[in-house]
Structure formats: structure tokens, C-alpha cells
Design a protein around this motif. Structure first.
Motif, short mmCIF file in Angstrom:
data_model
loop_
_atom_site.label_atom_id
_atom_site.label_comp_id
_atom_site.label_asym_id
_atom_site.label_seq_id
_atom_site.Cartn_x
_atom_site.Cartn_y
_atom_site.Cartn_z
N GLY A 97 0.76 -1.24 -0.11
CA GLY A 97 -0.03 -0.12 -0.05
C GLY A 97 0.72 1.34 0.10
O GLY A 97 0.25 2.43 0.20
N ARG A 128 -2.66 -7.01 4.11
CA ARG A 128 -3.34 -6.33 3.03
C ARG A 128 -4.00 -7.00 1.96
O ARG A 128 -5.12 -7.02 1.59
CB ARG A 128 -2.69 -5.31 2.32
N SER A 172 -6.96 -8.99 3.74
CA SER A 172 -8.11 -7.98 3.52
C SER A 172 -8.70 -7.97 2.24
O SER A 172 -10.08 -8.22 2.29
CB SER A 172 -7.83 -6.72 4.02
N SER A 189 -13.47 -3.69 3.85
CA SER A 189 -12.18 -3.86 3.21
C SER A 189 -11.81 -2.47 2.68
O SER A 189 -12.34 -1.94 1.49
CB SER A 189 -11.88 -4.76 2.32
N GLU A 236 -8.89 -1.24 2.30
CA GLU A 236 -7.82 -1.47 1.04
C GLU A 236 -8.39 -1.59 -0.30
O GLU A 236 -7.95 -1.33 -1.24
CB GLU A 236 -6.90 -2.65 1.48
N GLU A 290 -9.79 1.18 -1.52
CA GLU A 290 -8.80 2.26 -2.15
C GLU A 290 -8.44 1.89 -3.52
O GLU A 290 -8.23 2.59 -4.43
CB GLU A 290 -7.56 2.23 -1.28
N GLU A 291 -8.21 0.57 -3.58
CA GLU A 291 -7.82 0.01 -5.10
C GLU A 291 -8.81 0.26 -6.19
O GLU A 291 -8.34 0.76 -7.17
CB GLU A 291 -7.44 -1.45 -4.89
N THR A 306 -2.25 -5.58 -5.99
CA THR A 306 -2.69 -6.47 -5.03
C THR A 306 -2.03 -7.62 -5.03
O THR A 306 -1.77 -8.14 -3.80
CB THR A 306 -4.24 -6.95 -5.50
#
Length: 343
Positions: free
Chosen positions: A107, A176, A179, A216, A218, A221-222, A247
Motif C-alpha cells: 500500500g 493487506r 483483507s 475492506s 484497502e 482504495e484500489e 494487489t
């Protein structure tokens, strides 16, 4: 003079000329808005444009001030770290493509995380060595050990400081990934529903990011970052590949490859997402079954150490207490009376 003025004012030709001039002026004032447009609309449009420009400038100024306040000390620190890293050329010595990929997976994106990573890999060995020397030789810890062992302990502390940033980044990347992996099947189902309802891939990702954020952060955000890349990158394929690289998960790579193939050959995206969504659900169910099957062997040792002694104490305890009250297994038995004493 007075007679001439009165004669001129009462002259029909003069009066006719004045009336014709007034009529022409009134006609021009009446028809001028039709040829020149609505002045009110023009003024309102100009005011609106000027207001939007002022608002945009004010918003940019406030955002710049807030960004400057929030990043003031951090930028100074980053600048100092960057100078040290650049002077010692640590990027060439300690960084490679795998390091950049691990940071992205954890991340950390951009140049500042790489600079901090290299700086801490330089500083922490000396910090660990100094602490170990002070703790072992200064405070007299491990005084009974030979000097060579104490020196090796100090060197081990320095190595631990050198690899501490790598361990931190690896742990962060693992958490990460876990998650994202837990929330990926649900996110894929939501994306399938959005695509089948007629939404584009960008709109579907933006909607899924809003909904999956509670499960999640994370993954949300992706999705937001991928949506931004789809809007400004020249090739959409690059945005999907960046998502798979950040990822580092095989299910995500499969979905991105399916999206790339669907856009290249014009195949329906919904069909590919439906198949991959079913596979993701089955994979999650299989993983849950594996964890459930591995649970009994893991519970054997805790049961032997903690459950069985308590169970034996509860079952056998009352019997032992009763035996102790009765004199034990070999307690005093009543003596039988002989026939001679009876007689």
C-alpha cells in the motif's frame, strides 16, 4: 427675437421634424434588444462565469494552504531523508524491482515511501547496534557469557535492525492481501450486479468502492485508484494490469485478464464476471472447509493440556473425596466375632 422663436416653435415643419426624430429614437430603443440580445442574460452569464472562477481560485488556495499545513514538517523530513538517500546512492544498492513491487503490495506508492524505506534500512542497523552494545556491555547483561557470544549478539541486533523494514513491509503486505482476499468475492458479486444493470466498468467500480469500504478499506482504495487510472491513462489495459500488480492476488489477476480480453475482443463483460464470481465463491468455500478440517488436529494439544485435566478433576474428584472420608481403598474393616466369644 421672441417673435422668431415663437414662429419657429409654431412652424408645422419644425414640429413634424421633432416628432419624426422622437419616433425614430423610440423605435431604435425598442428594436435594439432584439438585435443585441438580452443584456440581462449576458450580464448574468458574465457574473456566473466570474463567480465560478473566483470560487475555483478560492478553493484551490484553501486546498493548497491545507496541504501545506498538513505536510509542512513531513516534507522537511522527507527532504532530509531524500538528500541522504541520494548522496549515498542507496536506491542502486538496496532497491530493485522486487522492492518496488513489495511496497506497492503493502500500500506504499510513490517516491516518499521508497525514500523512507531506504533511510530506515540505513539507520536502524546502527541504532540496533548501539542499543545492543549499551544493553550488553554497558549494563552488564550476559556478563557470564563469553565475549565472543556477546559480540555476536550485538551483530545480530544490527542485522535485525537492517531487516526490520523488510519484515514490516512483508507483514503489512500480507495483512493487506488477506483483507482484499476476504472481500473480493463480495465485491465481484456487486460488480456483476452493477454491470448487468447497465453501468459501465468505471461506474461499477466506483459504486462497489462505496459499498465495500465498510468491509475492506484497502479494496475500496484500489477500486478508486483504478477508476482514476481508467479516466486518464491512454490504454485501459494498463490500469487493469496496475490493479493486478498492486494487489498481488491470483483471483484479481484472473478478473483483470478477463476484463482486458473482453474489451479487446468485444465479448460480454457480464458473462466473464459471472463465471469468475462463481469461482471466487467456490474458492472461498473450499478454503473455509480446509480450515474446518484442520481444526481437530490443532485442538488436540490444547484439549490434552487444558480440557482433559479439568474434566478428570471434575469426574474423579468427588469419588476421591468420598474414599478419603471412608478410609481409602484399604480402610478399617469390621472384625468378625468368633463363636467362642459368643458362647
Amino acid at each position: 427675437m421672441t417673435d422668431l422663436t415663437i414662429k419657429t416653435l409654431t412652424d408645422p415643419v419644425f414640429l413634424t421634424a421633432i416628432l419624426v426624430g422622437i419616433a425614430v429614437f423610440a423605435t431604435m430603443m425598442t428594436l435594439l434588444p432584439a438585435f443585441g440580445g438580452d443584456p440581462l442574460k449576458t450580464r448574468m452569464k458574465a457574473v456566473a462565469l466570474e463567480r465560478d472562477e473566483l470560487r475555483a481560485k478560492q478553493r484551490a488556495r484553501l486546498a493548497a494552504e491545507a496541504e501545506r499545513r498538513s505536510r509542512g514538517l513531513r516534507e522537511q523530513q522527507s527532504t532530509g531523508m531524500r538528500n541522504i538517500v541520494d548522496k549515498l546512492d542507496l536506491r542502486r544498492l538496496l532497491a530493485d524491482e522486487n522492492t518496488v513491487r513489495h511496497l506497492k503490495t503493502a500500500g506504499f506508492r510513490g517516491q516518499n515511501p521508497m525514500t523512507k524505506f531506504l533511510f530506515f534500512r540505513l539507520v536502524l542497523p546502527f541504532a540496533g547496534l548501539s542499543f545492543a552494545v549499551f544493553y550488553i556491555f554497558g549494563l552488564g547483561v550476559m556478563a557470564e557469557k563469553p565475549t565472543m557470544i556477546r559480540v555476536f549478539a550485538c551483530i545480530g541486533a544490527a542485522y535485525a535492525g537492517f531487516y526490520a523494514p523488510v519484515v514490516y513491509v512483508t507483514n503489512r503486505a500480507t495483512k493487506r492481501k488477506e483483507s482484499i482476499k476476504r472481500a473480493w468475492p463480495d465485491a465481484l458479486d456487486l460488480m456483476l450486479i452493477c454491470v448487468e444493470s447497465g453501468m459501465s466498468v468505471e461506474s461499477a467500480m466506483r459504486k462497489v468502492a462505496d459499498e465495500i469500504g465498510s468491509q475492506s478499506v484497502e479494496l475500496a482504495e484500489e477500486f478508486i485508484l483504478t477508476t482514476a487510472e481508467l479516466s486518464y491513462l491512454q490504454e485501459r489495459r494498463q490500469a487493469y494490469e496496475n490493479l493486478a500488480e498492486r494487489t498481488g492476488l491470483e483471483p484479481v489477476k484472473s478478473v483483470t485478464q478477463a476484463l482486458i480480453q473482453a474489451e479487446r475482443y468485444g465479448t460480454p463483460v457480464a458473462h466473464a464476471l459471472r463465471v469468475l464470481s462463481a469461482e471466487s465463491r467456490e474458492a472461498r468455500m473450499t478454503e473455509a472447509e480446509k480450515k474446518a478440517a484442520a481444526l481437530p488436529p490443532k485442538l488436540t494439544v490444547p484439549m490434552i493440556l487444558f480440557f482433559l485435566p479439568v474434566l478428570f478433576a471434575v469426574i474423579i474428584g468427588p469419588a476421591i473425596m468420598q474414599l478419603r472420608e471412608n478410609g481409602g481403598f484399604f480402610g478399617d474393616q469390621p472384625k468378625a466375632t468368633s463363636s467362642s466369644s459368643v458362647e
